[in-house]
Design a protein around this motif. Structure first.
Motif, PDB file in Angstrom:
ATOM      1  N   LYS A  98      37.643  56.350  45.058  1.00 30.50           N
ATOM      2  CA  LYS A  98      36.776  56.034  44.055  1.00 30.50           C
ATOM      3  C   LYS A  98      36.549  54.363  43.461  1.00 30.50           C
ATOM      4  CE  LYS A  98      40.384  57.114  40.603  1.00 30.50           C
ATOM      5  NZ  LYS A  98      40.829  57.685  39.344  1.00 30.50           N
ATOM      6  N   VAL A  99      37.767  53.625  44.099  1.00 33.05           N
ATOM      7  CA  VAL A  99      37.536  52.364  44.014  1.00 33.05           C
ATOM      8  C   VAL A  99      36.261  51.665  44.708  1.00 33.05           C
ATOM      9  CG1 VAL A  99      38.628  50.033  44.442  1.00 33.05           C
ATOM     10  CG2 VAL A  99      40.015  51.906  43.713  1.00 33.05           C
ATOM     11  N   ALA A 100      35.700  52.093  45.698  1.00 23.92           N
ATOM     12  CA  ALA A 100      34.582  51.686  46.392  1.00 23.92           C
ATOM     13  C   ALA A 100      33.458  51.657  45.485  1.00 23.92           C
ATOM     14  CB  ALA A 100      34.353  52.319  47.861  1.00 23.92           C
ATOM     15  N   VAL A 101      33.395  52.928  44.997  1.00 25.91           N
ATOM     16  CA  VAL A 101      31.986  53.325  44.055  1.00 25.91           C
ATOM     17  C   VAL A 101      32.066  52.479  42.979  1.00 25.91           C
ATOM     18  CG1 VAL A 101      30.799  54.965  42.767  1.00 25.91           C
ATOM     19  CG2 VAL A 101      31.791  55.547  45.113  1.00 25.91           C
ATOM     20  N   VAL A 102      33.231  52.537  42.191  1.00 20.80           N
ATOM     21  CA  VAL A 102      33.399  51.647  40.819  1.00 20.80           C
ATOM     22  C   VAL A 102      32.995  50.339  41.029  1.00 20.80           C
ATOM     23  CG1 VAL A 102      34.862  51.190  38.730  1.00 20.80           C
ATOM     24  CG2 VAL A 102      34.745  53.635  39.757  1.00 20.80           C
ATOM     25  N   LYS A 103      34.048  49.759  41.860  1.00 18.94           N
ATOM     26  CA  LYS A 103      33.707  48.248  42.454  1.00 18.94           C
ATOM     27  C   LYS A 103      32.417  47.855  42.530  1.00 18.94           C
ATOM     28  CE  LYS A 103      35.970  44.434  42.598  1.00 18.94           C
ATOM     29  NZ  LYS A 103      36.929  43.986  41.763  1.00 18.94           N
ATOM     30  N   THR A 104      31.741  48.867  43.288  1.00 18.11           N
ATOM     31  CA  THR A 104      30.237  48.164  43.583  1.00 18.11           C
ATOM     32  C   THR A 104      29.580  48.124  42.417  1.00 18.11           C
ATOM     33  OG1 THR A 104      30.203  49.363  45.711  1.00 18.11           O
ATOM     34  CG2 THR A 104      27.980  48.908  44.757  1.00 18.11           C
ATOM     35  N   LEU A 105      29.407  49.137  41.450  1.00 13.79           N
ATOM     36  CA  LEU A 105      28.611  49.205  40.159  1.00 13.79           C
ATOM     37  C   LEU A 105      29.312  48.117  39.406  1.00 13.79           C
ATOM     38  CD1 LEU A 105      28.381  52.988  39.829  1.00 13.79           C
ATOM     39  CD2 LEU A 105      26.616  51.387  40.610  1.00 13.79           C
ATOM     40  N   ALA A 106      30.496  48.113  39.049  1.00 13.91           N
ATOM     41  CA  ALA A 106      31.068  47.084  38.062  1.00 13.91           C
ATOM     42  C   ALA A 106      30.765  45.739  38.397  1.00 13.91           C
ATOM     43  CB  ALA A 106      32.684  47.318  37.922  1.00 13.91           C
ATOM     44  N   SER A 107      31.005  45.477  39.759  1.00 12.98           N
ATOM     45  CA  SER A 107      30.881  43.991  40.146  1.00 12.98           C
ATOM     46  C   SER A 107      29.174  43.466  40.117  1.00 12.98           C
ATOM     47  CB  SER A 107      31.392  43.488  41.581  1.00 12.98           C
ATOM     48  OG  SER A 107      32.642  43.717  41.558  1.00 12.98           O
ATOM     49  N   ALA A 108      28.603  44.489  40.573  1.00 12.59           N
ATOM     50  CA  ALA A 108      26.922  44.289  40.562  1.00 12.59           C
ATOM     51  C   ALA A 108      26.599  43.973  38.999  1.00 12.59           C
ATOM     52  CB  ALA A 108      26.165  45.337  41.202  1.00 12.59           C
ATOM     53  N   LEU A 109      27.029  44.827  38.264  1.00 13.43           N
ATOM     54  CA  LEU A 109      26.783  44.737  36.856  1.00 13.43           C
ATOM     55  C   LEU A 109      27.353  43.536  36.072  1.00 13.43           C
ATOM     56  CD1 LEU A 109      27.379  48.308  35.499  1.00 13.43           C
ATOM     57  CD2 LEU A 109      25.168  47.037  35.541  1.00 13.43           C
ATOM     58  N   THR A 110      28.435  42.966  36.662  1.00 16.45           N
ATOM     59  CA  THR A 110      29.013  41.577  36.094  1.00 16.45           C
ATOM     60  C   THR A 110      28.212  40.552  36.512  1.00 16.45           C
ATOM     61  OG1 THR A 110      31.304  42.611  36.199  1.00 16.45           O
ATOM     62  CG2 THR A 110      31.026  40.234  36.226  1.00 16.45           C
ATOM     63  N   ILE A 111      27.972  40.686  37.853  1.00 18.96           N
ATOM     64  CA  ILE A 111      27.023  39.361  38.390  1.00 18.96           C
ATOM     65  C   ILE A 111      25.586  39.291  37.856  1.00 18.96           C
ATOM     66  CG2 ILE A 111      26.132  38.340  40.425  1.00 18.96           C
ATOM     67  CD1 ILE A 111      28.658  39.438  41.856  1.00 18.96           C
ATOM     68  N   GLY A 112      25.146  40.381  37.833  1.00 20.73           N
ATOM     69  CA  GLY A 112      23.601  40.566  37.442  1.00 20.73           C
ATOM     70  C   GLY A 112      23.633  40.428  35.981  1.00 20.73           C
ATOM     71  N   SER A 113      24.753  40.554  34.997  1.00 20.69           N
ATOM     72  CA  SER A 113      24.238  40.364  33.639  1.00 20.69           C
ATOM     73  C   SER A 113      24.870  38.861  33.465  1.00 20.69           C
ATOM     74  CB  SER A 113      25.247  41.148  32.873  1.00 20.69           C
ATOM     75  OG  SER A 113      26.656  41.352  33.050  1.00 20.69           O
ATOM     76  N   GLY A 114      25.024  38.104  34.480  1.00 17.12           N
ATOM     77  CA  GLY A 114      25.607  36.638  34.125  1.00 17.12           C
ATOM     78  C   GLY A 114      26.805  36.078  34.546  1.00 17.12           C
ATOM     79  N   GLY A 115      27.780  37.259  34.663  1.00 16.30           N
ATOM     80  CA  GLY A 115      29.239  36.741  35.087  1.00 16.30           C
ATOM     81  C   GLY A 115      29.278  35.796  36.335  1.00 16.30           C
ATOM     82  N   SER A 116      29.789  34.909  35.996  1.00 14.26           N
ATOM     83  CA  SER A 116      30.189  33.795  36.907  1.00 14.26           C
ATOM     84  C   SER A 116      31.227  33.983  38.161  1.00 14.26           C
ATOM     85  CB  SER A 116      30.444  32.343  36.166  1.00 14.26           C
ATOM     86  OG  SER A 116      30.065  31.300  37.039  1.00 14.26           O
ATOM     87  N   VAL A 117      31.253  34.818  38.849  1.00  9.81           N
ATOM     88  CA  VAL A 117      31.940  35.256  39.741  1.00  9.81           C
ATOM     89  C   VAL A 117      31.192  35.459  41.193  1.00  9.81           C
ATOM     90  CG1 VAL A 117      33.893  36.430  38.240  1.00  9.81           C
ATOM     91  CG2 VAL A 117      31.812  37.905  38.918  1.00  9.81           C
ATOM     92  N   GLY A 118      32.060  35.822  42.241  1.00 12.90           N
ATOM     93  CA  GLY A 118      31.379  35.927  43.543  1.00 12.90           C
ATOM     94  C   GLY A 118      31.370  37.310  44.014  1.00 12.90           C
TER      95      GLY A 118
END
Length: 560
Positions: A98-118
């Motif tokens: 489940k890490v693969a699914v959660v990480k995909t959504l969480a990281s995409a939301l973080t970066i898309g909403s302005g999070g300054s990460v890679g």
């Protein structure tokens, strides 16, 4: 090998989905495919807010991914690579699917909403989770499970950055922590497969488009060397600031963890308003800096701003990598350094972009202490080979400087802060904490380096070890001669075959009596025979023998 291809294909597809999610969420929150390419612009979907929409975007994003991570996969928080390293080192390569699914959504939301990460940390964790899942479904043994995890990491880097070689070395240098022919072959297959899928989706072109650079004067090598040493300090400083701010966030926050990213967004928003170049990954800003598009003062402001914005994003509970931020910081440092050099030494300073490129690799090497990956990935990301010599010089010096300044990297420091040392045994493990000197066997009779192959053929079968230590006439330790090496030598033509045992002796990795078993195990497992000599830490002479049997006996008897 077939499973490596399967993992590579799955990771390649996952990277395409992940990048699509990042672009989609970035458009949704900012109205632009990459807001860093249009810093300060308003969101056309809410024009009445103007540039002030960045005050709300991180808060809304946090309200979406905060509960998601807290409810389904807490390990998806942060930059991801340390969790993969821990899974390989101490958990048999087991990562929840489940890490693969959660990480995909969480990281995409973080970066898309302005999070300054890679993007590299998320895709490494996504690919590794896929590799672990494939290993469990096919009931692979633990060693193969770890290798499939590394295949997922390699495929993720390859597909995301169009860098197949960098994916291979990232997996072996950082995830596996070891190099072998089997690991190289498997990770190459996964990396190539994932890279083909990535190129089919995103095109076959370098990740960054930079002008050609070259070294005009030999004196520039000294300037690049100095940049490498400065980059070591900056890389270590970035790591320290990252966890210092995370500690501050932990100390200040008293509410529910699912709400923490949204509240952190209230702090990140003003930073993005003041420096909109910090929004998301920031590759357009990085490229403009490498092209000499900013003044020195603004470059240093961007450097500090990236450190702060990334640290706030991670400290608030965001999900994303630190590889891209380290490249960004390195580009700002290198470009500012290059401008300074150009003003001081206009005749021999060279192009500003060359220093930016070298700074990118050197700061990453200083933070992650992965010199091979740093060299290869910078070459593949830019397609620029002409700068390889100064790049290698600066990266090696940055790695050495980082090691002098601290024992930890930006990845291992996260684990050590949680009481986890990858160089020590896992808590509660029956084998690992014992000292080698307490479990070693008596040293078998050594072979003389001047002895003949016939003598070795007579003695090795009687030893029961499949390998014996070799000493020279003065009693100094030369190495180990294995039964396999002697048998192979006896099949060669007499005029070309070795004539003495000393010619076949090869020293394995050093194992000393004062080491713990967990430190000695990698050497023992990679040894050609059934054991390795144990050396005295002071004089370097063999004083005992460590075998697989002696390691197992340590479980069944008390050890001092």
């Amino acid at each position: 090998m077939l499973l490596a291809v399967v993992v590579g294909a799955g990771t390649g597809a996952g990277s395409v989905i992940f990048r699509w999610c990042v672009t989609t969420f970035t458009r949704l929150f900012s109205g632009h495919p990459d807001y860093a390419a249009a810093p300060g612009a308003g969101n056309p979907q809410v024009p009445w807010l103007g540039a002030y929409f960045v005050l709300l975007a991180p808060v809304i994003g946090g309200l979406l991914y905060g509960p998601l991570v807290n409810r389904f996969a807490k390990e998806a928080r942060g930059h991801g690579v340390p969790e993969v390293m821990l899974a390989v080192a101490q958990r048999g390569g087991r990562i929840s699917p489940k890490v693969a699914v959660v990480k995909t959504l969480a990281s995409a939301l973080t970066i898309g909403s302005g999070g300054s990460v890679g993007r590299e940390g998320p895709i490494v964790q996504i690919g590794s989770a896929l590799g672990s899942t494939v290993g469990r479904v096919t009931k692979m043994p633990e060693g193969r499970m770890k290798l499939l995890v590394a295949c997922g990491a390699a495929g993720g880097i390859a597909a995301t950055f169009n860098a197949p070689l960098a994916g291979v070395f990232f997996a072996m240098e950082l995830v596996l922590g070891t190099f072998s022919a089997e690991a190289f072959g498997a990770t190459v297959l996964s990396s190539v497969t994932a890279s083909v899928m990535g190129r089919a989706a995103f095109g076959d072109r370098a990740f960054l488009n930079l002008p050609g650079f070259h070294v005009d004067h030999l004196a520039q090598y000294g300037l690049f060397a100095l940049l490498g040493m400065v980059a070591a300090v900056v890389g270590v400083g970035f790591s320290r600031l990252l966890y210092l701010i995370e500690d501050a966030c932990d100390w200040l926050w008293r509410g529910p963890e699912w709400l923490r990213p949204a509240v952190g967004g209230l702090v990140l928003g003003p930073v993005l308003l003041a420096l909109p170049e910090m929004y998301g990954v920031g590759y357009p800003v990085l490229q403009k800096a490498a092209e000499g598009g900013y003044a020195t003062g603004f470059l240093l402001l961007l450097l500090v701003g990236k450190m702060l914005a990334t640290s706030l994003t991670i400290g608030a509970g965001g999900s994303g990598g630190v590889f891209a931020p380290s490249l960004f910081i390195g580009a700002m440092l290198g470009a500012a350094y290059g401008i300074g050099v150009h003003h001081l030494l206009p005749a021999s300073g060279g192009a500003v972009g060359a220093y930016a490129l070298v700074g990118m690799g050197a700061v990453f090497a200083g933070a992650a202490r992965a010199p091979i990956t740093a060299v290869v990935i910078l070459f593949e990301l830019t397609g620029e080979y002409s700068i390889i010599l100064p790049l290698m010089l600066a990266i090696v010096l940055a790695t050495a400087g980082s090691r002098l300044l601290t024992r930890d990297t930006v990845y291992t420091l996260k684990l050590r802060r949680r009481g986890i040392d990858l160089e020590k045994a896992a808590p509660g493990a029956p084998v690992g904490p014992q000292r080698v000197g307490a479990v070693m066997e008596p040293l078998p009779a050594p072979l003389a380096a001047a002895g003949t192959l016939a003598e070795a053929a007579d003695l090795l079968p009687l030893s029961g070890h499949g390998a014996l230590p070799v000493i020279d006439e003065s009693g100094d330790y030369v190495g180990v001669a294995t039964a396999q090496a002697v048998a192979e030598a006896l099949t060669e033509r007499p005029e070309t075959a070795p004539t003495s045992i000393g010619q076949l002796a090869e020293p394995p990795g050093a194992v000393t009596a004062d080491q713990s078993l967990v430190q000695a195990m990698p050497v023992l497992l990679s040894a050609a025979g059934t054991g390795v000599p144990v050396l005295d830490a002071e004089c370097g002479k063999p004083i005992g023998w460590l075998s697989h049997q002696s390691v197992l006996r340590a479980v069944h008897r008390p050890v001092a």
